[in-house]
Design a protein around this motif. Structure first.
Motif, PDB file in Angstrom:
ATOM      1  N   VAL A 174       5.552 -29.418 -22.583  1.00 36.21           N
ATOM      2  CA  VAL A 174       6.292 -28.150 -23.093  1.00 36.21           C
ATOM      3  C   VAL A 174       5.947 -26.999 -22.129  1.00 36.21           C
ATOM      4  N   ALA A 175       4.712 -27.060 -21.575  1.00 34.38           N
ATOM      5  CA  ALA A 175       4.368 -25.921 -20.520  1.00 34.38           C
ATOM      6  C   ALA A 175       5.347 -26.139 -19.476  1.00 34.38           C
ATOM      7  N   ASP A 176       5.641 -27.162 -18.860  1.00 29.14           N
ATOM      8  CA  ASP A 176       6.326 -27.476 -17.791  1.00 29.14           C
ATOM      9  C   ASP A 176       7.860 -27.474 -17.880  1.00 29.14           C
ATOM     10  N   PHE A 177       8.222 -27.871 -19.104  1.00 29.45           N
ATOM     11  CA  PHE A 177       9.779 -27.776 -19.498  1.00 29.45           C
ATOM     12  C   PHE A 177      10.275 -26.350 -19.582  1.00 29.45           C
ATOM     13  N   ILE A 178       9.252 -25.380 -20.208  1.00 28.99           N
ATOM     14  CA  ILE A 178       9.858 -23.853 -20.578  1.00 28.99           C
ATOM     15  C   ILE A 178       9.335 -23.036 -19.599  1.00 28.99           C
ATOM     16  N   GLY A 179      10.281 -22.498 -18.806  1.00 26.94           N
ATOM     17  CA  GLY A 179       9.741 -21.564 -17.744  1.00 26.94           C
ATOM     18  C   GLY A 179       8.925 -22.189 -16.486  1.00 26.94           C
TER      19      GLY A 179
ATOM     20  N   SER B 230       1.960 -20.173 -25.906  1.00 30.92           N
ATOM     21  CA  SER B 230       0.777 -21.429 -26.535  1.00 30.92           C
ATOM     22  C   SER B 230       1.458 -22.771 -26.338  1.00 30.92           C
ATOM     23  N   PRO B 231       1.963 -23.557 -25.304  1.00 32.30           N
ATOM     24  CA  PRO B 231       2.606 -24.684 -25.396  1.00 32.30           C
ATOM     25  C   PRO B 231       1.293 -25.524 -25.869  1.00 32.30           C
TER      26      PRO B 231
END
Lengths: 290, 393
Positions: B254-259, B248-249
């Protein structure tokens, strides 16, 4: 097993290099060798080898004036080196650590005495000391004061340069680590920075001692009749002709310099051996980690 | 750890009010902390807390302000504004040597002129701990980091991994309230790095000290930390447990940076009187996915993780209302051993888009049987769709 290749840098296998190397050594050291050999020559006139003797060493040591000048040289060298070390090291830390207006000017000015012709430095000091009315009739060893100051002016830039070069490799995190573990600024300086600078201090100090010991020109302009140093004394003896006791005295000076220089090389080598495999930022961790 | 408490803490950075101090729970509190270097703002006013005994990670790309934040906490940078509390005590004005925290430096900073034992004993010596106790504690901590019998060694005789253990021991022997680790694994080779991750987690549980690790490596942060603070451009983007960050970024960054993730353009539209999210490729999403604060006409980001997309060679047969599927053509297949990435040009209702899917190499004999040009169907659970409402942040 592969056949071992001939190492590209094994000069000794190439006759041309051996000759070249040999000639270099002869060029550099033959005059000194002659001086040393003839200090043992049992002859007043010093041209033909007449046999081995220690006589002239005894004579040189027995010469009160010569020994007094030798003592003067030692006192001047040690005192000026101590002052140079403190001054040079602090200046090196200052220039390395801080940014301030006029820093590059200070840097250039403090290195200038290295390239300044010695005659000019000598004359300027002579004029300077008489202009400010430096007392000339002080009792021994205070009468060496102006020579000591003169030597500080040309030795401390060398100390500064050597220490500064050493500081370039310093990892600032070492000092921060000390602070982090509770050390005050002064404690971190004492426990971390000074031990790190030590090889530079030793090298710079030995350089300063050697420079001071054999300085002639600048000392010549600043020394009074009662405060002459070893090189100046030898020069004045020369006026009465070259005699083997001058050889003996010079050989002693060479020996002292040689010992100091070897000590310098030894300390430098030991320091770099100790630190060589320490990581700066590229630890490999392929050692035994269990 | 409930979902809602995370959200409160994250949004707390945007509002002026710091989260209510909870003396029982928090060991460190940043209160509107900021740092400017001349005209450059390294850290914008940031507030958050670190809980007692947790393994906390500061994660972000280089230049995001995470190191500046750590240096303000350790006392090497003075904050431009704001306060720092350690265990309820305001330490903002305390110099580094008087803060009850210790640090493992990125370069380890093991004193080269001291033996391992002298390195570890240094802090205790400064603190004038009696000799007997000093010797006892040094020995204890050396065995804790598995350097027994190495006290007489010189740092230059140690490997990189061993030097790191010395740095760890030297900090831990001080029994700090918080241990800071600045990119501790970045200099180790891949195998040893993996090993040290587990080791650090084990050590943290064993000593019970709060660990704060700074890292740019998301794998490191996700695998070790209890909670992760993601920073970007001097701001805190999201503070949450690893799973929340990943699933749940709160922002596109955050969504892009992680994974890895697939993004789809989308917009909030009105349909039958309800606000729904519509995307040219994915079509209209379930009303439940509409962000509550999003106004009609607002652009939002829709995202889908590659491993949540299942690539199938034939059209899906079952008609589970909870799943969605779209046809497409494979553009590229890259083989990674344990899985393949399959790039599919997805054909949506009103447009097409290339998406990435992870296909596990599950059966040895068949392997992954996809090739470029092949017609396939991509299926996913509707609930795996993420809708990120940037305007809400």
């Amino acid at each position: 097993m592969k056949k071992r290749l001939r190492e590209p840098f094994s000069y000794t296998r190439r006759p041309g290099f051996v000759i070249f190397f040999g000639l270099t050594l002869v060029f550099l050291y033959l005059p000194i060798l002659v001086l040393v050999v003839f200090s043992f020559n049992d002859s007043r006139r010093n041209i033909v080898w007449r046999g081995f003797t220690w006589d002239y060493y005894g004579k040189a040591v027995g010469d009160g004036d010569l020994m007094r000048s030798f003592a003067n040289s030692i006192i001047i060298a040690l005192t000026s080196t101590a002052i140079s070390l403190a001054l040079g090291a602090l200046l090196a830390v200052l220039l390395w650590r801080f940014r301030f207006a006029g820093k590059s000017l200070l840097e250039a000015l403090s290195a200038l005495p290295i390239v300044m012709p010695e005659v000019c430095v000598g004359i300027s000091l002579l004029v300077f000391f008489s202009a400010i009315g430096w007392p000339t009739d002080l009792p021994w060893p205070l009468n060496l004061g102006n020579i000591i100051l003169a030597h500080v002016t040309f030795t401390f830039p060398f100390v500064m340069l050597v220490v500064r070069a050493r500081l370039v490799g310093f990892n600032l995190e070492l000092e921060q680590a000390a602070r982090d573990l509770g050390a005050s600024g002064a404690q971190a300086f004492r426990h971390v920075l000074i031990p790190y600078m030590r090889p530079g201090l030793v090298a710079g100090g030995l350089l300063a001692v050697t420079l001071s010991l054999d300085d002639f020109v600048i000392t010549f302009f600043t020394a009074g009749p009662e405060s002459s140093t070893f090189p100046i004394k030898i020069y004045s003896l020369l006026k009465r002709g070259v005699s083997p006791d001058i050889n003996a005295a010079s050989t002693m000076l060479i020996a002292v310099t040689l010992v100091l220089a070897s000590l310098g090389v030894f300390f430098q080598a030991r320091a770099s051996r100790r630190e060589a495999p320490l990581r700066g930022g590229d630890g490999d961790g392929d050692g035994d980690d269990k | 750890m409930s979902e809602t408490s995370e959200t409160t803490e994250t949004t707390g950075t945007e509002t002026a009010n710091p989260p209510p101090p909870n003396a029982e729970d928090e060991i460190i509190r940043f209160d509107n902390l900021s740092k400017r270097f001349g005209d450059v703002t390294a850290v914008h006013p940031t507030s958050f807390s670190v809980r007692r005994g947790e393994f906390f990670a500061l994660l972000g790309p280089s230049g995001c302000g995470k190191t500046t934040l750590l240096r303000m906490l350790s006392g090497f940078h003075a904050p431009s504004e704001g306060r720092i509390f350690i265990d309820g005590e305001d330490v903002t004005a305390l110099p580094a040597n008087r803060r009850p925290i210790n640090m493992v430096f990125q370069s380890y900073a093991v004193f080269p002129h001291m033996s391992v034992g002298q390195n570890v004993a240094y802090g205790l010596k400064i603190a004038r701990v009696p000799k007997d106790e000093r010797a006892r504690r040094v020995e204890e901590v050396l065995s804790l980091v598995q350097l027994n019998g190495m006290a007489e060694r010189r740092p230059s005789q140690l490997s990189g991994g061993q030097q790191q253990r010395v740095a760890l021991a030297r900090a831990l022997v001080m029994q700090p309230k918080v241990l800071l680790l600045d990119e501790p694994l970045s200099a180790l080779d891949a195998k040893l790095r993996e090993h040290m991750r587990g080791e650090l987690v084990r050590l943290q549980k064993q000593v019970g000290i709060t660990f704060i690790i700074v890292t740019h490596d998301q794998d490191e942060a996700l695998s070790m930390a209890d909670r992760v603070a993601v920073m970007n451009g001097g701001r805190l983007e999201q503070l949450a447990p690893p799973q929340t960050l990943y699933e749940s970024p709160s922002s596109r960054f955050v969504a892009d940076f992680i994974g890895r993730i697939n993004f789809f353009a989308a917009r909030v539209v009105a349909e039958n009187g309800a606000r729904v999210v519509a995307s040219p490729v994915l079509g209209t999403l379930a009303p439940a996915l509409t962000p509550p604060s999003a106004a009609e006409g607002e652009e939002v980001t829709v995202a889908l993780r590659p491993e949540k997309i299942e690539v199938q060679a034939s059209p899906p047969t079952g008609d589970d209302p909870r799943t969605r599927s779209l046809p497409g053509v494979i553009a590229e297949v890259s083989y990674y051993g344990d899985y393949c990435t399959v790039e599919v040009d997805l054909r949506g209702a009103e447009g097409s888009q290339r998406v990435t899917s992870f296909v596990p190499n599950a059966i040895r004999e068949t392997g992954v049987q996809f090739s470029p040009g092949q017609e396939v169907w991509c299926a996913w659970w509707s609930s795996d769709i993420l809708v990120i409402d940037e305007a809400a942040n």
